[in-house]
Scaffold this active site. Structure first.
Site, PDB file in Angstrom:
ATOM      1  N   GLN A  12      57.210  30.677  64.755  1.00 25.63           N
ATOM      2  CA  GLN A  12      58.226  30.044  63.904  1.00 25.63           C
ATOM      3  C   GLN A  12      57.810  30.007  62.432  1.00 25.63           C
ATOM      4  O   GLN A  12      58.543  29.492  61.588  1.00 25.63           O
ATOM      5  CB  GLN A  12      58.523  28.613  64.385  1.00 25.63           C
ATOM      6  CG  GLN A  12      59.108  28.525  65.790  1.00 25.63           C
ATOM      7  CD  GLN A  12      60.538  29.027  65.899  1.00 25.63           C
ATOM      8  OE1 GLN A  12      61.168  29.459  64.930  1.00 25.63           O
ATOM      9  NE2 GLN A  12      61.085  29.005  67.104  1.00 25.63           N
ATOM     10  N   SER A  27      56.847  36.986  67.051  1.00 27.06           N
ATOM     11  CA  SER A  27      57.953  37.432  67.893  1.00 27.06           C
ATOM     12  C   SER A  27      58.988  38.143  67.046  1.00 27.06           C
ATOM     13  O   SER A  27      59.413  37.627  66.019  1.00 27.06           O
ATOM     14  CB  SER A  27      58.590  36.215  68.566  1.00 27.06           C
ATOM     15  OG  SER A  27      59.711  36.609  69.312  1.00 27.06           O
ATOM     16  N   HIS A  76      62.214  38.872  67.709  1.00 28.39           N
ATOM     17  CA  HIS A  76      63.622  38.438  67.703  1.00 28.39           C
ATOM     18  C   HIS A  76      63.866  37.152  66.906  1.00 28.39           C
ATOM     19  O   HIS A  76      64.999  36.725  66.741  1.00 28.39           O
ATOM     20  CB  HIS A  76      64.172  38.330  69.129  1.00 28.39           C
ATOM     21  CG  HIS A  76      63.692  37.140  69.910  1.00 28.39           C
ATOM     22  ND1 HIS A  76      64.432  35.995  70.032  1.00 28.39           N
ATOM     23  CD2 HIS A  76      62.554  36.932  70.607  1.00 28.39           C
ATOM     24  CE1 HIS A  76      63.772  35.125  70.783  1.00 28.39           C
ATOM     25  NE2 HIS A  76      62.637  35.668  71.143  1.00 28.39           N
ATOM     26  N   THR A  89      53.796  51.421  79.775  1.00 21.12           N
ATOM     27  CA  THR A  89      54.231  52.337  78.733  1.00 21.12           C
ATOM     28  C   THR A  89      54.752  51.559  77.534  1.00 21.12           C
ATOM     29  O   THR A  89      55.470  50.576  77.684  1.00 21.12           O
ATOM     30  CB  THR A  89      55.354  53.253  79.277  1.00 21.12           C
ATOM     31  OG1 THR A  89      54.872  53.876  80.469  1.00 21.12           O
ATOM     32  CG2 THR A  89      55.737  54.322  78.269  1.00 21.12           C
ATOM     33  N   CYS A 112      63.207  28.371  75.732  1.00 18.62           N
ATOM     34  CA  CYS A 112      62.294  28.803  76.799  1.00 18.62           C
ATOM     35  C   CYS A 112      62.112  27.728  77.861  1.00 18.62           C
ATOM     36  O   CYS A 112      61.519  27.947  78.886  1.00 18.62           O
ATOM     37  CB  CYS A 112      60.929  29.167  76.220  1.00 18.62           C
ATOM     38  SG  CYS A 112      61.027  30.569  75.130  1.00 18.62           S
TER      39      CYS A 112
END
Length: 377
Positions: A178, A198, A200, A236, A321
């Site tokens: 954040q 993060s 997004h 991958t 979350c």
């Protein structure tokens, strides 16, 4: 059009990040582990992204790893560092304000025999530095200290914490999800052993976590025998998503001073116009202006969230979350809030597109609900 006041949960993707994804998906479709030209092209894209993330965080690029999300990055970084620590170091120092992904791994580690010491925080969610200093010792395996709390935006003194930990040669892990792209961040000069971002939260795609582990610090892979990313994470590598995340980060960092100033003005406006009885948690002088935890005087947070949703205003009752009261409750109780008040918690969060008008419409709805709500006598 929905008024979106939930950017701390996820931010809409930037157009540049979407375009970067499409281009990389077309040009860098190879597997980075493949030895042919298509694999080499993908590996080149990946190397460029690593280099840029090294610059963004002011760290060595060979310490940058990419994961499926920041929750996974937190868990892998914490466990990889712990596996590299001496056997007699069995205590961990952290706070109850950490993200759900960290609190859950701490709970697991406690069951595995680690001693978890939570640093006390004041009513604004700021840690007691003296108490922290007394908890860190030669027996400490790891310090875990989030930069910005995702419920009400409390900012911890991560740099001071890292310097204190260094005296005992203890690594410090910081979840900067954040904070990155919103506050000035300099992981290299802070002396942090590992950090997690993060994509997004800054207009990049979902499904990309960025982890940094200081290459000069000993860590061991959680995965036996994997060759990807020095064994840090199996599987991958999703190059197009990583390219998209990197472009989003580049824009977020360029805009950071301007975004911060805008959020600060919005914060002042919100505080000035808050209806009577609604309490803003956190210390306005030191917290992140992007995140606001509000305690309502009359209804539960879930009720207000649904009322806002009906009016096409997106807010939350805390971190997505951990739907419900889990994490907000844990944070609020640690700050000394009664559990009944903690249930009346809602969170709003800003981005650069947020306007005073958006805030007005949210406040209007809260005021309307206050006037309609008559408590039982």
């Amino acid at each position: 059009m929905m008024i979106y006041l939930d950017s701390a949960a996820t931010a809409p993707m930037r157009k540049e990040a979407i375009a970067a994804y499409a281009e990389a998906a077309e040009k860098a479709f190879g597997n980075t582990q493949s030895l042919h030209d298509a694999g080499s092209a993908a590996a080149d894209y990946l190397a460029s992204c690593r280099k840029l993330w090294g610059e963004f965080l002011n760290v060595r690029s060979d310490g940058i790893y990419f994961t499926g999300n920041a929750s996974e990055a937190n868990q892998l970084a914490i466990r990889s560092l712990l596996k590299g620590r001496p056997g007699h170091c069995r205590s961990i120092v952290s706070t109850q304000l950490e993200h759900a992904s960290v609190l859950s791994v701490l709970h697991e580690l406690e069951q595995e025999g680690y001693d978890i010491n939570y640093v006390p925080v004041d009513r604004f969610g700021r840690i007691d530095l003296d108490a922290y200093e007394q908890l860190v010792s030669e027996q400490t395996a790891l310090v875990i200290m989030q930069l910005v709390n995702s419920e009400m935006g409390a900012v911890q003194p991560v740099e001071e914490c890292a310097q204190i930990a260094k005296r005992f040669r203890v690594p410090l892990h910081s979840d900067i999800v954040q904070g990155f792209g919103k506050l000035p961040v300099d992981i290299g000069s802070w002396g942090v052993a590992s950090a997690v971002c993060s994509a997004h939260k800054i207009g990049g795609p979902k499904g990309v976590g960025i982890a940094y582990l200081d290459p000069s610090i000993h860590w061991q892979s959680v995965y036996e025998g994997t060759t990807h990313q020095n064994g840090f994470r199996a599987g991958t590598i999703d190059v197009p998503c990583i390219v998209s995340a990197t472009i989003a980060a580049k824009h977020a960092i360029t805009e950071q001073p301007e975004s911060y100033e805008h959020a600060r003005k919005l914060q002042d406006y919100l505080i000035e116009h808050l209806p009577e009885g609604v309490i803003a948690t956190g210390d306005i002088q030191s917290k992140s202006p992007f995140i606001h935890g509000l305690v309502l005087p009359h209804v539960e947070g879930q009720w207000m969230m649904l009322a806002c949703n009906r009016a096409q205003i997106a807010i939350s009752t805390g971190t997505a979350c951990k739907i419900g009261y889990g994490e907000a409750m844990s944070a609020m109780l640690a700050m000394g809030t009664e559990s009944d008040a903690a249930k009346k918690f809602v969170r709003i969060s800003f981005r650069k597109e947020t306007s005073n008008d958006d805030i007005d419409q949210f406040i209007q709805l809260v005021e309307q609900s206050l006037s309609e709500f008559v408590p039982h006598s």
